[in-house]
Design an enzyme around this catalytic site. Structure first.
Site, short mmCIF file in Angstrom:
data_model
loop_
_atom_site.label_atom_id
_atom_site.label_comp_id
_atom_site.label_asym_id
_atom_site.label_seq_id
_atom_site.Cartn_x
_atom_site.Cartn_y
_atom_site.Cartn_z
N GLU A 170 0.87 -1.17 0.00
CA GLU A 170 0.00 0.00 0.00
C GLU A 170 0.91 1.22 0.00
O GLU A 170 1.83 1.31 0.83
CB GLU A 170 -0.89 0.00 1.25
N ARG A 189 5.35 -12.70 9.67
CA ARG A 189 6.06 -11.47 9.32
C ARG A 189 7.39 -11.39 10.07
O ARG A 189 7.59 -11.99 11.12
CB ARG A 189 5.21 -10.24 9.57
N LYS A 229 4.36 0.56 9.73
CA LYS A 229 4.40 1.83 9.00
C LYS A 229 3.81 2.97 9.82
O LYS A 229 4.24 4.11 9.70
CB LYS A 229 3.66 1.69 7.67
P1 ATP Z 1 2.82 -2.43 8.10
O1 ATP Z 1 2.24 -3.39 9.07
O2 ATP Z 1 4.27 -2.17 8.28
O3 ATP Z 1 2.05 -1.17 7.98
P2 ATP Z 1 1.53 -3.52 5.85
O4 ATP Z 1 1.30 -4.97 5.87
O5 ATP Z 1 0.38 -2.65 6.12
O6 ATP Z 1 2.79 -3.18 6.74
P3 ATP Z 1 1.72 -3.36 3.03
O7 ATP Z 1 2.16 -2.23 2.20
O8 ATP Z 1 0.27 -3.72 2.99
O9 ATP Z 1 2.15 -3.05 4.50
O10 ATP Z 1 2.61 -4.64 2.78
C1 ATP Z 1 2.92 -5.13 1.51
C2 ATP Z 1 3.31 -6.57 1.64
O11 ATP Z 1 4.43 -6.71 2.49
C3 ATP Z 1 2.18 -7.40 2.23
O12 ATP Z 1 2.06 -8.59 1.49
C4 ATP Z 1 2.63 -7.64 3.63
O13 ATP Z 1 2.14 -8.86 4.09
C5 ATP Z 1 4.15 -7.66 3.50
N1 ATP Z 1 4.77 -7.27 4.75
C6 ATP Z 1 4.57 -6.13 5.45
N2 ATP Z 1 5.28 -6.12 6.60
C7 ATP Z 1 5.96 -7.30 6.64
C8 ATP Z 1 6.87 -7.90 7.57
N3 ATP Z 1 7.22 -7.29 8.70
N4 ATP Z 1 7.37 -9.12 7.27
C9 ATP Z 1 7.03 -9.73 6.13
N5 ATP Z 1 6.18 -9.22 5.21
C10 ATP Z 1 5.65 -8.03 5.46
MG MG Z 2 -1.37 -3.41 4.71
#
Ligand code: ATP
Ligand code: MG
Length: 557
Positions: free
Chosen positions: A36, A263, A273
């Site tokens: 995102e 994760r 984030k």
């Molecule tokens: P955050 O929790 O940091 O805000 P998010 O999951 O909202 O992260 P996205 O931009 O939606 O952020 O993530 C893009 C991809 O990266 C998704 O498939 C998510 O599952 C993966 N991802 C995000 N954070 C991690 C992490 N700490 N370890 C592994 N994969 C991750």
């Molecule tokens: Mg997300």
């Protein structure tokens, strides 16, 4: 090529893919990385990037880059750009397969009409709070919305008018008609569309006042791109039945399979984030690319290489177990990469002047120095030696602690690539602070130890008048505890007040004059450093990438 299933690189996702290929369910695999655009990518994202793009490289297949841009109020073009730059920098290529979920808004709308027509979605007039109250809990079933049995024709009419902008924010939503009694709360008639006026979407501008939810958009976007394996993090496990419901009930060309993995969490930093955004917006760090940040941009500026980050992601593996990885493992990956690739240089971070009294004033002697003790291909260089040099304050002690092998009054030490010197006199200012040392060099000791004398210590140095003045930024962990904010505390209270130390007096050897930003080297006995873009050719700035001591390697070997 693919590894055997029992190789260390193998993981449960690779096994699923290999079974699918062997069973002929797919000839090619298709994955995607779906960020995102509401922040910069971090090292956790790198795990997902390496996994998704790595699978597409190792098996016949492709990996798409798709922006999951369904929440325009938090998203920004700056993030769209930085994410692409970071994925590319990590070494991955999505070819011509760059997509935005917002590209599918028209199709998603069509699928919503399809669901309404099948009696599988309805326009609900409850507001967000009422929807929540009706949803029930883990132990109580939900209650049906009074609008659940609205006639199809009325739903179609209202939904069309929602799109046309006839209703204010929150007045109505479109909900899936699934099962208010389901033990899985995600299936209790989840919201598919919300009304949102007045937001400018970075891709679609003000074209829409109706926005699809993530849970509806994501599976259908995957299906439209014919993703075979939709890999996401564990918190989406409970959403999988809804994912499947969406692709099962609309006319999409493919049926992707969602697979969850755990994760990445790293000790001594934060990874969400939301928290990273707070660090930036409240000025606790100097932007998203502050070298203390766990962002890709921060790690790049810190001096990490793409190869070291890929290597780290390989080392941590992919499982379903919750984990928190030691920072030392990341540091070990970059150290291993740099040790085998970058030249050594001499830099004095906290200078103390040493006048070598038996060296004539005007004399400059060029000393040949190896650029790397083990890698001859990195060549040699000349380092000028003169009467007045600087050494590090920490390499001199008037009252040496036990075992101190460096310079002491009346003692001897070897200057790396030059002579053995003896400290003859210590000069102090009025406050008793040591300001200068007087020494003599044994001019017979170039490249060898004098007979019958044991000179244990070797220290680095720089010719005082010829060294290049620079700024050195020493970084330590962003947080002072392994799990910031643990026990419900505010993570800001756990920020490490000593995460940045700026040294402004440092001198580096003349071969580093005009160093280009991004150039890396090891400062002998200090650590690995990278030149920062804040520097100028006259006054470079160096960031500490990582120190020399491998705590991880020691613990493992
Ligand atoms: P955050 O929790 O940091 O805000 P998010 O999951 O909202 O992260 P996205 O931009 O939606 O952020 O993530 C893009 C991809 O990266 C998704 O498939 C998510 O599952 C993966 N991802 C995000 N954070 C991690 C992490 N700490 N370890 C592994 N994969 C991750
Ligand atoms: Mg997300």
């Amino acid at each position: 090529m693919t590894d055997p299933v029992d190789s260390p690189r193998s993981n449960f996702i690779r096994q699923i893919i290999e079974e699918d290929l062997a069973a002929g369910r797919h000839q090619r695999i298709a994955t995607r990385f779906p960020p995102e655009p509401n922040g910069y990518l971090h090292i956790g994202h790198a795990k997902s990037i390496c996994l998704n793009f790595g699978l597409a490289q190792d098996y016949p297949g492709t990996c798409n880059l798709r922006f999951d841009d369904t929440n325009p109020s938090k998203e920004d073009e700056e993030f769209v750009d930085s994410i692409q730059a970071d994925v590319r920098w990590l070494g991955y290529d999505w070819g011509d397969r760059l997509y935005f979920a917002s590209d599918y808004f028209e199709q998603l709308y069509g699928f919503a009409i399809e669901l309404i027509g099948k009696g599988l979605a309805y326009v609900c007039d409850l507001d967000a709070e009422e929807v929540r109250q009706h949803r029930g809990t883990l132990t109580e079933p939900g209650r049906a919305s009074p609008w659940r049995d609205r006639p199809i024709a009325e739903n179609l009419d209202l939904f069309t008018r929602m799109r046309a902008g006839e209703f204010p924010d929150g007045a109505r939503s479109l909900r899936a008609r699934i099962d208010m009694a389901s033990p899985n709360i995600n299936l209790r008639d989840p919201v598919l569309y919300r009304i949102r006026h007045g937001v400018i979407h970075h891709q679609t501008g003000s074209e829409w006042c109706l926005y699809p939810t993530y849970d509806y958009t994501h599976p259908i976007s995957d299906a439209l791109e014919c993703i075979t394996h939709s890999i996401c993090t564990l918190e989406f496990e409970d959403h999988r039945p809804l994912y499947d419901w969406c692709v099962d009930h609309v006319s999409v060309p493919c049926k992707p399979r969602q697979i969850e993995f755990s994760r990445l969490n790293l000790e001594y930093t934060v990874m969400s984030k939301r928290l990273l955004t707070q660090l930036v917006s409240e000025g606790h760090v100097n932007g998203w690319d502050d070298p203390r940040m766990p962002t890709i941009a921060g790690l790049r500026r810190r001096g990490y290489t793409p190869a070291s980050i890929r290597d780290f992601c390989e080392r941590i593996g992919v499982t379903k177990a919750d984990n928190r990885v030691e920072m030392a493992l990341l540091e070990s990956a970059i150290r291993d990469d740099l040790d085998a690739s970058v030249p050594r240089r001499m830099a004095v971070l906290r200078p103390l002047t040493v006048v070598i009294e038996n060296v004539p004033e005007a004399e400059v002697q060029e000393m040949a120095a190896d650029n790397h003790p083990k890698i001859a291909e990195l060549g040699t260089r000349q380092v000028p030696f003169a009467r007045e040099i600087v050494i590090d304050r920490n390499d001199f002690a008037e009252q040496p602690p036990k075992g101190f092998k460096r310079l002491v009054p009346g003692g001897e030490v070897r200057l790396r690539n030059a002579y053995v010197i003896r400290c003859e006199r210590v000069i102090k200012d009025a406050d008793g602070q040591v300001i200068e040392l007087r020494a003599t060099a044994d001019l017979d000791t170039l490249g060898r130890n004098p007979e019958g004398r044991k000179v244990k210590g070797v220290i680095h140095w720089v010719a005082a008048a010829l060294g290049v003045p620079c700024e050195v930024r020493l970084y330590d962990r962003l947080c002072s505890v392994a799990v910031p904010g643990a026990g419900g505390g505010n993570f800001l209270d756990d920020l490490n007040p000593h995460s940045l130390t700026v040294l402004t007096e440092a001198l580096v050897e003349p071969s580093l004059a005009g160093v280009a930003p991004g150039e890396r080297c090891q400062f002998e006995r200090e650590g690995y450093f990278v030149a920062d873009a804040d520097g100028t050719p006259q006054r470079p700035v160096f960031n500490l990438t990582v120190g020399l001591k491998d705590t991880w390697g020691k613990a493992q070997r």
